[in-house]
Design an enzyme around this catalytic site. Structure first.
Site, PDB file in Angstrom:
ATOM      1  CG  MET A  21      -2.082  -0.978   1.103  1.00 11.89           C
ATOM      2  SD  MET A  21      -3.273  -0.505  -0.188  1.00 11.89           S
ATOM      3  CE  MET A  21      -2.822  -1.626  -1.490  1.00 11.89           C
ATOM      4  CG  HIS A 138       2.334   2.961   3.858  1.00 14.09           C
ATOM      5  ND1 HIS A 138       0.969   2.981   4.058  1.00 14.09           N
ATOM      6  CD2 HIS A 138       2.694   1.653   3.879  1.00 14.09           C
ATOM      7  CE1 HIS A 138       0.531   1.749   4.210  1.00 14.09           C
ATOM      8  NE2 HIS A 138       1.552   0.917   4.109  1.00 14.09           N
ATOM      9  CG  HIS A 139      -2.505   5.330  -0.266  1.00 14.61           C
ATOM     10  ND1 HIS A 139      -3.082   6.559  -0.026  1.00 14.61           N
ATOM     11  CD2 HIS A 139      -2.912   4.969  -1.512  1.00 14.61           C
ATOM     12  CE1 HIS A 139      -3.788   6.935  -1.073  1.00 14.61           C
ATOM     13  NE2 HIS A 139      -3.706   5.990  -1.994  1.00 14.61           N
ATOM     14  CB  ALA A 140      -0.774   4.870   6.308  1.00 15.25           C
ATOM     15  CG  ASN A 307      -5.146   8.718   2.674  1.00 20.76           C
ATOM     16  OD1 ASN A 307      -4.957   8.537   1.480  1.00 20.76           O
ATOM     17  ND2 ASN A 307      -4.249   8.379   3.600  1.00 20.76           N
TER      18      ASN A 307
END
Length: 466
Positions: A21, A138-140, A307
């Protein structure tokens, strides 16, 4: 400390050894514009200096065994640029395929969760004498908007752009003890029943509203209605990367000739390239492919977290052979899809993701992959397509002029292809990522983009002559 939102944390819980991810970016640079010339040590030193003023580059995850809620961000007091900036070289002839293969291997490796969740790989040995940088975040910790903002902190409009004024540096993530994390998590979980009571009534209304819109022809395609293709299966941890560059003025010529939006043309280019790719393999479905398009809600959402996105489903009209008819169909449908997505609300995805439990969510994701369930139920959507507008002027990354910037998003079980498009300085850069086993000949798809644009441009010129 800064607690992750449910949506931010969901990208941690979704991650497995095969479903990575992080989001990547391949940047091609002309190092000759760096004052005094390029060297890796000079580039790394400038990166180190700029990250000192960027707290998001120096935060890492921390959790507690007693924490019932999502993890938190804390300051990495032992931050070391050498753990994040690495030097490699393209083996053999440094053409585009060799560069993409190397980047694919880099993209196939998970990030170390004990450190700030990003890396940059400086790549030398390219045929044209340029340098490339492969970034991983990281998408976090990033979405499309925040990732672009973070990269903009490393870029300037000139090769000697000044660094950020120390007086404007925001506060870092701070520190947290296990007790702080656990107590904060307990309070957050205690508030969930009340939040759920408010959320459920609005959510229950979504399905009948969707059905009503569908009957009136005012709905986006429903999930689980996409046709199956070769890239809609269980992914492995191997990544394939390819890319293409298009003339943005030509894209705008098409837009103006047919009175549509740039995003309509971008989706039509993706549809044309996909149609050519699938038709060449005798697997073009009779039914339109369905793309999931991330939508930023930074200007609409009041929820915390990095996000700030929702997602809308859109048909690509790949069943239509005529490119102009395909463009008009997409142009006609996009306002309907956008309106439906807005009607669902900017916060729906963020609100429900707050209830994602790490143990249950992570275990379910691993079981889903192990049982290859993506191949046992109808396809949710075929691929992800993102369109990121960039500045119309040249940019310099740590002093080096950017000659190409290709964003590369993650792929998922059931949707093993991601196409992300970014405009910059009169060019449209297309980045493609796939699972190597599901789409091994990704360059065939990348090379179909110029052909798709030429088809539309020829039709646009004919339109102008009428």
């Amino acid at each position: 400390m800064q607690r992750l939102s449910g949506l931010d944390a969901s990208f941690l819980y979704l991650e497995t050894s095969t479903q990575l991810m992080h989001v990547c970016g391949l940047i091609e640079l002309d190092g000759s514009t760096i004052p005094g010339g390029y060297s890796f040590d000079k580039l790394k030193a400038e990166l180190a200096a700029r990250t000192k003023a960027m707290p998001t580059f120096r935060r890492k995850l921390q959790d507690s065994r007693l924490n019932l809620d999502h993890p938190v961000w804390v300051e990495d007091t032992d931050f070391d640029i050498d753990r994040h900036c690495h030097l490699v070289a393209v083996p053999g002839p440094g053409g585009r395929e060799a560069l993409a293969d190397l980047c694919g291997r880099i993209a196939s490796q998970p990030l170390d969760r004990t450190r700030p969740l990003w890396e940059m790989w400086v790549i030398e040995g390219l045929d044209n004498g340029h340098v490339a940088v492969m970034s991983k975040m990281h998408h976090a910790g990033v979405d499309g908007v925040t990732g672009a903002n973070m990269m903009s902190e490393l870029c300037g409009l000139t090769s000697d752009a000044p660094r950020r004024d120390p007086a404007t540096i925001p506060e870092g993530a701070g520190k947290a003890s296990s007790l702080d994390i656990a107590v904060g998590g307990l309070l957050a979980v205690a508030a969930r029943p009340a939040k759920l009571a408010r959320l459920v009534p609005d959510s229950l209304a979504v399905l009948p509203q969707w059905i009503g819109r569908a009957r009136r022809g005012e709905a986006m395609p429903a999930p689980f209605t996409a046709p199956r293709t070769s890239f809609n299966g269980t992914i492995t941890g191997h990544r394939k990367i390819a890319y293409a560059t298009l003339d943005l003025d030509k894209v705008k010529d098409v837009k103006n000739a047919f009175d549509v939006k740039v995003n309509d043309v971008v989706l039509t280019l993706c549809a044309g390239a996909l149609r050519d790719y699938l038709d060449g393999r005798n697997e073009l479905p009779d039914k339109s492919l369905v793309a999931m398009v991330p939508v930023s809600v930074h200007d609409k959402s009041d929820r915390p977290g990095t996000n700030q996105v929702s997602g809308m489903f859109t048909e690509l009209a790949t069943q239509i052979s005529d490119p102009v008819q395909r463009l008009r169909t997409i142009g006609d449908r996009n306002p309907i899809v956008k309106n439906h997505n807005e009607a669902l609300g900017a916060n729906l995805l963020q609100d429900w993701s707050q209830f994602a439990a790490p143990a249950v969510f992570g275990a379910a994701m691993r079981l889903y992959a192990r049982l290859r369930l993506a191949e046992r139920h109808p396809v949710v959507h075929n691929l992800v397509i993102s369109n990121v507008p960039g500045p119309p002027v040249p940019l310099y990354f740590l002093g080096a002029m950017i000659t190409g910037m290709f964003p590369l998003g993650p792929v998922f079980h059931g949707a093993g292809l991601n196409i992300t498009v970014m405009s910059l300085d009169g060019k449209l850069h297309v980045g493609l990522v796939s699972c190597s086993e599901l789409a091994p000949e990704l360059w065939d798809l990348a090379d179909a983009f110029p052909t798709a644009l030429d088809e539309l441009l020829t039709a646009a010129h004919e339109q102008e002559r009428k």
